[in-house]
Design an enzyme around this catalytic site. Structure first.
Site, short mmCIF file in Angstrom:
data_model
loop_
_atom_site.label_atom_id
_atom_site.label_comp_id
_atom_site.label_asym_id
_atom_site.label_seq_id
_atom_site.Cartn_x
_atom_site.Cartn_y
_atom_site.Cartn_z
N HIS A 1 -18.20 56.19 128.44
CA HIS A 1 -17.42 55.69 127.30
C HIS A 1 -18.36 55.09 126.27
O HIS A 1 -18.94 54.03 126.49
CB HIS A 1 -16.41 54.66 127.78
CG HIS A 1 -15.42 55.23 128.75
ND1 HIS A 1 -15.67 55.29 130.10
CD2 HIS A 1 -14.20 55.78 128.57
CE1 HIS A 1 -14.64 55.86 130.71
NE2 HIS A 1 -13.73 56.17 129.82
N HIS B 1 -13.19 56.68 122.19
CA HIS B 1 -13.11 55.95 123.45
C HIS B 1 -13.94 56.62 124.53
O HIS B 1 -14.44 55.97 125.44
CB HIS B 1 -11.64 55.88 123.89
CG HIS B 1 -11.43 55.14 125.16
ND1 HIS B 1 -11.16 53.79 125.21
CD2 HIS B 1 -11.45 55.55 126.45
CE1 HIS B 1 -11.03 53.41 126.46
NE2 HIS B 1 -11.20 54.45 127.24
N GLU C 1 1.32 36.71 142.20
CA GLU C 1 0.50 37.13 143.34
C GLU C 1 -0.76 37.86 142.87
O GLU C 1 -1.84 37.69 143.44
CB GLU C 1 1.31 38.05 144.26
CG GLU C 1 2.58 37.43 144.84
CD GLU C 1 3.77 37.46 143.88
OE1 GLU C 1 3.66 38.08 142.80
OE2 GLU C 1 4.81 36.87 144.21
N HIS D 1 11.90 42.11 151.36
CA HIS D 1 10.94 41.07 151.73
C HIS D 1 10.28 41.33 153.08
O HIS D 1 9.43 40.54 153.50
CB HIS D 1 11.62 39.70 151.75
CG HIS D 1 11.92 39.15 150.38
ND1 HIS D 1 12.62 39.86 149.43
CD2 HIS D 1 11.60 37.97 149.79
CE1 HIS D 1 12.73 39.13 148.33
NE2 HIS D 1 12.12 37.98 148.52
#
Lengths: 671, 671
Positions: free
Chosen positions: A35, A265, A414, A476
């Site tokens: 890049h 890019h 988290e 969960h």
């Protein structure tokens, strides 16, 4: 962008920055991959940072009090490689630059921690660097509070791109840094308005300045190609009492035909365009050749920090020998000599008490014993403190008011928590651990993988580790998450069965220097299964015989964590029928795999029927059931093959067939 | 909060909302588990929404043009269960409410899609609902553009908590919604200032209103306990040309002793406190009893939508039979009858052409053939469009200017993309697929798991699926990610070897109704391995004999994707030495596991040495190497046991030993 004006305005600066731009073009062209545009766009900002602000000494790249420079936009790796080469880091030779992205070179496609002195963290997966930086800054604040500004007094500088700011983890990081008023954190946003797919506006209209301000940041901006303006912004940033975002307006691939386009890019390798760009820069050297005068200027920047470093060395040397030894210890990641004795004490007391206990509570007991002798630990939780049992009484709470506090309320973040822990571990001098529900391994995954890839001893306290959590239901209840962490290279997964195994697991986790640990801990109470005290850390063996067969050994039951109790019950039932049954506890498959063949054979000899019991998917178990002298047709598994359900845990274990009776039935069907 | 004032100001509203509050208290107490405070805090907002705004008909919960109501703060499940019971959803009986969180009840701990009519998406993992909602709103805009407002014209309402807004995925969702000007999306933020660990201020100081405004949202606020103010805000929100955030200031656990505390977040089961709260509400009924007059008011709200639904039925019936059939087809998730023929055509042309092609390019070819006959597809990429090859010429780009566009530039937001795809699939009428690099499975994991748990046919196009991506290095090279997706229940993982297998995989993925698909696709070019055209979809068998042994069958080589080529080369080498070698292509372990024993035995008979070749970790392979009539000591694996490295791909395959020569050596060592 009028290159000529830029050249004329600050000719010396211009040529220094051009050195980065041309090295980037040359290296990417040689690799035919990489890049180019990002280093070319941020060369001016980076030049001013290294020239006037960054406290660093290439001769002592691990100097504890250096400023940290984090290239969150890791695809622009040639920016940092150029800077390291130009300022004189010994291992960043021109040869390495020429071998950009080649086998064996330290100049990997994305900057990798451990390969290159001066690369503070592995970046490339976007958003990670900026999220790591929050941990770096927390570590700095904590160490400054504990050791004083004479020993710890530095900044964390980050270059982040649009991609970093689009990733959700950046929001977690920004909000956490804002709340914690991490004023030593300075993020330079490469605001070039371009992503791979085209203009940023294709997918985003966010006013980033307003977004950062909304989370309590100081927000500045500058012309990212004007060295005076850049310097002004950096100078102002350092004076803020908040973390600072500097919006650096830049042009990707400045001066190249691909400037301001998404093509810029990528890898800019067209020879004619490269030639034209270099001409526009006024750059006449051959590829990879930096004129001596320019190199000398850069090396002078590299030499700038030597004095500060020597002064710091002197201040450290002025500390008492004990303090110096302690400083060296925490930065080396060594545990105190008394840790094993503390762990043995916990084990002995546990065996004597013999009380039922959830392993998450067992973990809390261990931490309560260990935290007081490990002042480098920084605990935390993603808003589940009372459930993860990660907070012990002595820690205090880290905040703007109490920088000595060693417990971080990470909020419901988290991912940001895991990334911050990576940053802390990388900073050194602190040892982070934190908790969430094991199912939310999913949220933390990108950073957990990087803990493993970087080889840093972060500890993930993952409680509520199975359907045993009960009523909260399948959203969960982890089912595949043990397999996920076990599939990840360089990761130790521990699933202890009781307080003794939990203490042993923590001892290994805290003693680790190169490997992260995942502690899978139960919500529900479990009986003590280690009835007799041993000084030996049995978890370190990965698996071991917990209960031997009486009579002829016909069966081996393997189990982990909360299912060891079930295996022992199944053994009782089988032994009652005269079927000799061994129970093997398997707290860590990775450590068992690392044992020698002789030990593994002793634990898992050929012949007996093998049944493993674990409230998760079977994937990962076949190695121990069918391999290691096992046999197809003589092995089975008691566990989960679907997601869980919402109900009290006793009912779930029964409905999903994770019972001693079912294990016995499976054994008998194989005998 | 002065309850008495609230009661007096709007007595009828108050009692309707009290019905939610008391049902919540009663159900949580009966379960002795759950979250009371959130439903108690948001009862007023939800009451006004269901009374005056939400377009719904409990008698027709799958009515395609209903407004969608998403409880992103899924722990407050008793809020939605109460609403469904009160308004008259047939399957939400009082018995179900009484069995909250019990085995077999539809009233799971967190709301689960598929269990309960009226639950539009499974929530609980925070941030998911708000991120799903962006997909719901995109689907609505797209279908409205294609079918007209007479057929599609509805809102998506979300209740989100502080936790949802802290999760990073919320930022990805907010920014995407803002860019796309999704004006039919209305988020009601339960701004109660409390999380599990304590006050929000422990971990956050973010000005949420400013944050949403920064991403192009309309921001409103209201007193979350004043029905008039709530109604005013909702009315205004519906008129905006932007997505709207309504900051609803609320009190968690309103009227209970635990009001405004983190204790209020959990299960409030103390009998005396429950009694006191009910007294404060003026509620005199027995537990679970709703006075007839109050229930009648609620049922009247439930009946409110019948007329609109009947009118919509009539408008749909006025369409041409072909259009009606098409509408039914896309909402049933049926593929057009001509899909198999299109796929066969692609396969035949591929076999005839026999050209080398990366499977990501193969995927593009398939999409180019299929997208024109599947107008319900909505493609996209997380800023890797040119690399994931997900955009075909006919799609157009979805934007505020072109709602018919079927390609979404998601930006660098893998998690938000996955969650939005879940929302689209749940909305119905569209079939989403999108791409990123396979390594970034990690970022999308929480939503990928929910695709599987909910049983919705989202397609994840995961390109650059191994070290074969080369120079970008280990941060971008998946190693454990095939194992991760394979470990996840109800997930089909495809790793096709060439264009033919890619076409077959897509046919299965697009035909799926209940299972998400992960397509692992190569960056690098691969030869055609399917030399002879067959109409049969061989990938549907999961594994099949690609090349039979000549002479005595001594060896079975298994491989997937880019390593099938290596297996075929190894077979050539072995056959040249007279060692009969079968090659089995294993494009999908899940589908192979679903075949009957007889077929599996035919493909993997007992006896021969087995070696599997896959550029990932071994976990998952032992089942096929050692199980299924395999034997320890007669099987081996050629793949990865560490992270990768940065170098050209040919070098990496050689250095990591993933070569035909190494496979041959391993075979010979076992013969």
């Amino acid at each position: 962008m009028d290159i000529q004006t830029l050249r004329t305005a600050h000719p010396d600066h211009w040529m220094r920055a051009a050195a980065i731009r041309t090295l980037t073009l040359d290296a990417v062209a040689a690799a035919n991959s990489g890049h180019s545009g990002m280093p070319m766009g941020m060369a001016d900002v980076a030049t001013v940072l290294f020239e006037k602000h960054l406290k660093f000494d290439p001769k002592a790249p691990r100097w504890a009090d250096r400023d940290r420079f984090i290239l969150s936009a890791g695809h622009g790796s040639m920016l940092i490689y150029s800077l390291l080469y130009l300022t004189g880091y010994a291992d960043m030779t021109l040869e390495q630059i020429k071998n950009f992205r080649q086998w064996g070179a330290i100049t990997a496609g994305h900057p990798e921690y451990g390969h290159v002195a001066g690369v503070e963290t592995t970046t490339g997966p976007l958003g990670q660097g900026i999220a790591n930086s929050v941990g770096f800054a927390i570590a700095e604040e904590n160490l400054r509070a504990r050791w004083g500004a004479k020993i710890c007094d530095h900044y964390t500088y980050v270059i982040a791109g649009d991609g970093c700011l689009m990733e959700g983890v950046s929001q977690e990081a920004i909000a956490l840094a804002g709340k914690q008023q991490l004023s030593r954190l300075i993020v330079m946003w490469d605001n070039n308005g371009i992503t791979i797919d085209g203009k940023v506006s294709l997918s985003d209209v966010t006013d980033q300045r307003a977004r950062f301000a909304a989370s309590g940041w100081n927000v500045l901006h500058c012309d990212g190609h004007d060295p005076v303006d850049i310097d002004r912004a950096l100078t102002a940033a350092k004076k803020s009492d908040k973390p600072t975002l500097i919006d650096c307006k830049t042009h990707i691939a400045l001066g190249h035909a691909a400037q301001d386009t998404s093509k810029g890019h990528g890898a800019l390798t067209d020879p004619a365009q490269m030639k034209a760009a270099k001409e526009a820069y006024g750059w006449t050297s051959e590829p990879f050749v930096i004129p001596a005068a320019i190199k000398a200027q850069w090396e002078a920047f590299g030499a700038r920090g030597a004095e500060a470093r020597a002064a710091w060395d002197a201040r450290l040397a002025a500390l008492s020998p004990a303090k110096q030894a302690e400083f060296a210890r925490i930065f080396a990641g060594d545990v105190p000599a008394k840790l094993p004795a503390i762990i043995r004490g916990v084990k002995k007391a546990a065996t004597e008490a013999g009380a039922k206990l959830a392993t998450r509570s067992a973990s809390e007991k261990v931490l309560a014993a260990v935290n007081p002798i490990l002042p480098e630990t920084i605990g935390g939780s993603a808003d589940l403190t009372g459930s993860n049992n990660t907070k012990t009484a002595d820690l205090g709470v880290f905040s703007a008011e109490d920088r000595k506090g060693r417990y971080v309320y990470y909020g419901i973040r988290e991912h940001g928590m895991a990334a911050a822990m990576n940053g802390m571990a990388l900073h050194g001098g602190v040892r982070p651990y934190s908790g969430t529900f094991m199912c939310f391994t999913d949220y933390a995954r990108p950073s957990m993988r990087l803990s493993a890839l970087m080889g840093i001893p972060v500890v993930y306290v993952m409680t509520h580790d199975s359907i045993g959590l009960g009523e909260d239901g399948p959203t969960h209840q982890p089912v595949e998450h043990l397999a996920i962490s076990r599939a990840t290279p360089n990761t130790m997964v521990f699933r202890p069965a009781d307080l003794v195994e939990t203490a042993e697991a923590w001892e290994i986790a805290f003693s680790s220097k190169k490997t992260p640990s995942v502690l899978a801990l139960s919500r529900q109470n479990l009986p003590m299964v280690r009835k007799t005290h041993t000084n030996t850390n049995m978890v370190a063996k990965g698996a071991y015989v917990l209960a031997e067969a009486e009579g002829k050994r016909q069966v081996i039951l393997m189990a982990t964590g909360s299912e060891v109790e079930i295996a022992l019950k199944a053994r009782d039932l089988l032994q009652a029928e005269g079927i000799g049954t061994r129970v093997v506890s398997v707290p860590s498959m990775e450590l068992f795999a690392a044992q020698d063949e002789a030990y593994r054979r002793k634990v898992l000899p050929a012949g007996p029927v093998r049944v493993a019991i674990e409230a998760g998917v079977r994937q990962g178990w076949d190695r121990w059931l069918l391999g290691e002298r096992g046999r197809d047709g003589k092995a089975d598994f008691v566990g989960m093959s679907s997601f869980g359900a919402s109900a009290p845990m006793e009912r779930l274990y029964k409905e999903f067939g994770i019972t001693a009776e079912n294990a016995v039935a499976k054994v008998k069907a194989l005998l």
